[in-house]
Design a protein around this motif. Structure first.
Motif, mmCIF file in Angstrom:
data_model
loop_
_atom_site.group_PDB
_atom_site.id
_atom_site.type_symbol
_atom_site.label_atom_id
_atom_site.label_comp_id
_atom_site.label_asym_id
_atom_site.label_seq_id
_atom_site.Cartn_x
_atom_site.Cartn_y
_atom_site.Cartn_z
ATOM 1 N N LEU A 155 0.828 -1.210 0.000
ATOM 2 C CA LEU A 155 0.000 0.000 0.000
ATOM 3 C C LEU A 155 0.861 1.257 0.000
ATOM 4 N N ASP A 156 1.990 1.196 0.705
ATOM 5 C CA ASP A 156 2.882 2.349 0.742
ATOM 6 C C ASP A 156 3.439 2.649 -0.642
ATOM 7 N N LEU A 157 3.725 1.607 -1.418
ATOM 8 C CA LEU A 157 4.204 1.804 -2.787
ATOM 9 C C LEU A 157 3.163 2.561 -3.615
ATOM 10 N N LEU A 158 1.903 2.175 -3.463
ATOM 11 C CA LEU A 158 0.829 2.848 -4.192
ATOM 12 C C LEU A 158 0.619 4.272 -3.681
ATOM 13 N N ALA A 159 0.770 4.460 -2.376
ATOM 14 C CA ALA A 159 0.596 5.788 -1.793
ATOM 15 C C ALA A 159 1.700 6.735 -2.238
ATOM 16 N N GLU A 160 2.934 6.221 -2.316
ATOM 17 C CA GLU A 160 4.055 7.057 -2.751
ATOM 18 C C GLU A 160 3.841 7.549 -4.181
ATOM 19 N N ALA A 161 3.096 6.785 -4.965
ATOM 20 C CA ALA A 161 2.824 7.172 -6.356
ATOM 21 C C ALA A 161 1.576 8.048 -6.471
ATOM 22 N N GLY A 162 0.921 8.309 -5.356
ATOM 23 C CA GLY A 162 -0.263 9.163 -5.376
ATOM 24 C C GLY A 162 -1.541 8.466 -5.792
#
Length: 281
Positions: A155-162
């Motif tokens: 989820l953090d990977l997706l969040a970092e990409a906005g």
């Protein structure tokens, strides 16, 4: 120099309590078998790639001179190597990162210790349908790990990409799909066992896949990934784990030193030149 990190006091106390309740305490098993020639055989549990590949390199090129011989046992299921270690079937294992280690030790009552990280396998978002995250449609189905210690990482990977926003009051390591507070593309998360995500990539629009399973499926994070996790200050380095009390064993310490050798660093960098595996030391 000995590289050792043990459980935090709180986690260790929890593990000891659970072990006392029969939840999976330590074993009296001895470490290794020493031959008449003074060579100690260690049985080490691994995920096949890249852990098994790295240990095979150590066994074939470095172990003999250090007085070791490695028996490498591969597991496809993350739940098995720690149980086998606690039960005395293994002398050590090499497959996990700190969040998973702490989660398993606390929930199962395992009395374990671990050494410093050897390598990082960056998570990446893969798709057989789209070449850019901007092309993901509204309501896209995203495969995601159902393991709590890895779901937050995905989820953090997706969040970092906005693509999403996570509740900032929640530790990213323990975040779940329930902690997504903003989801402008209305992404639908399909939770699944890590091992199945690469096999079912055709069934979803995209999946965040664990590094080892991506490698086994012939996927490269830098060449095939729509998004790739950064290796800088990455808390998900994989390491050698042992039963608590075995961390000072001479053969175990020697194996950890070999895993942190310049020869292993060079082997990792040359074998996975695409960045699918990165040295953590």
């Amino acid at each position: 120099m000995r590289r050792l990190i043990t459980l935090s006091a709180a986690t260790a106390a929890s593990a000891l309590f659970l072990a006392g309740c029969g939840a999976g305490g330590g074993s009296d098993a001895e470490v290794g078998q020493e031959s008449e020639e003074g060579v100690t055989t260690l049985t080490v549990g691994v995920s096949p790639v890249p852990h098994g590949t790295i240990l095979e390199f150590v066994n074939e090129n470095l172990a003999e001179e250090a007085g070791l011989s490695l028996e490498i046992v591969s597991y496809d299921d993350y739940a098995l190597p720690n149980r086998a270690l606690v039960d005395g079937e293994l002398d050590a294992n090499y497959f996990q990162h700190l969040p998973y280690f702490e989660s398993e030790s606390e929930s199962q009552g395992y009395e374990l210790a671990h050494f410093d990280g050897v390598h990082i396998e960056p998570f990446a978002l893969y798709s057989n349908e789209y070449d850019d995250v901007a092309d993901l449609p509204d309501g896209a189905q995203i495969g995601i790990n159902n393991d709590p210690s890895n779901q937050g990482r995905a989820l953090d990977l997706l969040a970092e990409a906005g693509l999403i926003t996570l509740d900032d009051s929640v530790d990213v390591v323990s975040a779940t799909v329930g902690d997504v507070v903003d989801n402008p593309k209305n992404l639908e998360f399909i939770e699944a066992d890590a091992a199945s995500l690469a096999r079912t990539l055709d069934d979803v629009d995209a999946s965040v896949i664990n590094g080892n399973y991506a490698i086994e499926a012939g996927l490269s994070p830098t060449e095939d990934g729509l998004l790739v996790e950064s290796g800088e200050d990455n808390p998900y380095a994989n390491f050698l784990a042992v039963r608590a009390g075995d961390e000072t064993n001479e053969a175990i310490v020697t194996l950890d030193e070999l895993l942190h050798s310049e020869e292993v660093r060079q082997f990792i960098e040359e074998t996975w030149a695409d960045g699918a595996v990165i040295p953590a030391f």
